[in-house]
Design a protein around this motif. Structure first.
Motif, PDB file in Angstrom:
ATOM      1  N   VAL A  75       2.602   8.170  -6.090  1.00 37.76           N
ATOM      2  CA  VAL A  75       1.723   9.319  -6.296  1.00 37.76           C
ATOM      3  C   VAL A  75       2.316  10.571  -5.635  1.00 37.76           C
ATOM      4  O   VAL A  75       2.361  11.646  -6.245  1.00 37.76           O
ATOM      5  CB  VAL A  75       0.301   9.030  -5.747  1.00 37.76           C
ATOM      6  CG1 VAL A  75      -0.565  10.276  -5.756  1.00 37.76           C
ATOM      7  CG2 VAL A  75      -0.353   7.900  -6.537  1.00 37.76           C
ATOM      8  N   LEU A  76       2.770  10.424  -4.388  1.00 34.91           N
ATOM      9  CA  LEU A  76       3.345  11.568  -3.673  1.00 34.91           C
ATOM     10  C   LEU A  76       4.614  12.083  -4.356  1.00 34.91           C
ATOM     11  O   LEU A  76       4.832  13.293  -4.436  1.00 34.91           O
ATOM     12  CB  LEU A  76       3.636  11.200  -2.217  1.00 34.91           C
ATOM     13  CG  LEU A  76       2.419  11.006  -1.321  1.00 34.91           C
ATOM     14  CD1 LEU A  76       2.834  10.424   0.029  1.00 34.91           C
ATOM     15  CD2 LEU A  76       1.679  12.313  -1.129  1.00 34.91           C
TER      16      LEU A  76
ATOM     17  N   GLU B 150       0.833  -1.211   0.000  1.00 27.76           N
ATOM     18  CA  GLU B 150       0.000   0.000   0.000  1.00 27.76           C
ATOM     19  C   GLU B 150       0.871   1.265   0.000  1.00 27.76           C
ATOM     20  O   GLU B 150       0.590   2.231  -0.712  1.00 27.76           O
ATOM     21  CB  GLU B 150      -0.937  -0.014   1.205  1.00 27.76           C
ATOM     22  CG  GLU B 150      -2.028   1.012   1.149  1.00 27.76           C
ATOM     23  CD  GLU B 150      -2.938   0.851  -0.066  1.00 27.76           C
ATOM     24  OE1 GLU B 150      -3.381   1.903  -0.580  1.00 27.76           O
ATOM     25  OE2 GLU B 150      -3.203  -0.278  -0.511  1.00 27.76           O
TER      26      GLU B 150
ATOM     27  N   LYS C 139       2.421   2.199  -3.431  1.00 28.59           N
ATOM     28  CA  LYS C 139       1.422   2.800  -4.327  1.00 28.59           C
ATOM     29  C   LYS C 139       1.272   4.286  -4.015  1.00 28.59           C
ATOM     30  O   LYS C 139       1.278   5.126  -4.910  1.00 28.59           O
ATOM     31  CB  LYS C 139       0.062   2.111  -4.147  1.00 28.59           C
ATOM     32  CG  LYS C 139      -0.032   0.728  -4.713  1.00 28.59           C
ATOM     33  CD  LYS C 139      -1.422   0.165  -4.448  1.00 28.59           C
ATOM     34  CE  LYS C 139      -1.496  -1.317  -4.696  1.00 28.59           C
ATOM     35  NZ  LYS C 139      -2.801  -1.864  -4.300  1.00 28.59           N
ATOM     36  N   GLU C 140       1.147   4.597  -2.737  1.00 30.40           N
ATOM     37  CA  GLU C 140       1.006   5.986  -2.297  1.00 30.40           C
ATOM     38  C   GLU C 140       2.284   6.777  -2.565  1.00 30.40           C
ATOM     39  O   GLU C 140       2.242   7.938  -2.977  1.00 30.40           O
ATOM     40  CB  GLU C 140       0.677   6.022  -0.806  1.00 30.40           C
ATOM     41  CG  GLU C 140       0.490   7.417  -0.258  1.00 30.40           C
ATOM     42  CD  GLU C 140       0.231   7.427   1.240  1.00 30.40           C
ATOM     43  OE1 GLU C 140       0.267   8.525   1.809  1.00 30.40           O
ATOM     44  OE2 GLU C 140      -0.001   6.361   1.841  1.00 30.40           O
TER      45      GLU C 140
END
Length: 177
Positions: free
Chosen positions: A129-130, A122, A125-126
């Motif tokens: 994006v960040l 998880e 994935k984040e």
């Protein structure tokens, strides 16, 4: 070109262990010329713990930075959106310490090397994006081997290979952006 970083906290801890006041005798107050110089040289605190979880407000942190002439701060890996909003370009946004610690406490050293650990799946994935959005610029305070600086039974102590799959994935995310 964006500048990205990977902060390995345990390497810094090893270096800092040589500067302990007890080893060098009684600390002395800074000389007036040192204080004046300190106020004229901008400081980047790349190991700044904001500790905003009820311990201090954004305003208190900003006041501490102003008092200490700290122009830029962050880099630890406990990303704080409210500090990023308050500091803007002065914030050094890093991620990963919270997740790394969560995996250590739940799954130990083996978990820190498991790229398929649900927390890491998880998290990465984040992270992409960040990083792509510029909200984060790197991974911070990722302790690889701190067993020489912690007591034998310290649950925060760990020793994993630098070339572990999780650390390699961090480097891959940095190259991805």
């Amino acid at each position: 070109m964006k500048k990205l970083f990977l902060s390995l906290g345990s390497l810094a801890l090893t270096t800092l262990s040589f500067a302990q006041p007890a080893m060098w005798g009684t600390p002395v107050a800074p000389r007036p010329e040192s204080e004046a110089l300190a106020q004229s040289v901008p400081i980047a605190d790349v190991h700044m713990h904001f500790n905003l979880r009820g311990q201090q407000t954004v305003e208190q942190m900003l006041q501490r930075m102003q008092t200490g002439n700290v122009r830029w701060g962050g880099g630890v890996g406990d990303y704080a959106g409210d500090m990023q909003a308050a500091l803007g370009d002065r914030y050094i946004p890093a991620i990963g310490q919270t997740e790394f610690t969560k995996v250590l406490m739940s799954s130990g050293e083996k978990g820190l090397q498991n790229i398929e650990h649900p927390v890491f799946v998880e998290f990465f994935k984040e992270a992409e994006v960040l990083m792509a959005s510029g909200k984060a610029r790197g991974f911070g305070e990722i302790h690889i081997d701190n067993k020489t600086t912690t007591s034998f039974n310290d649950p925060f102590g760990r020793s994993i290979p630098l070339e572990s799959p999780v650390v390699k994935r961090m480097g891959g995310v940095l190259n991805f952006v």
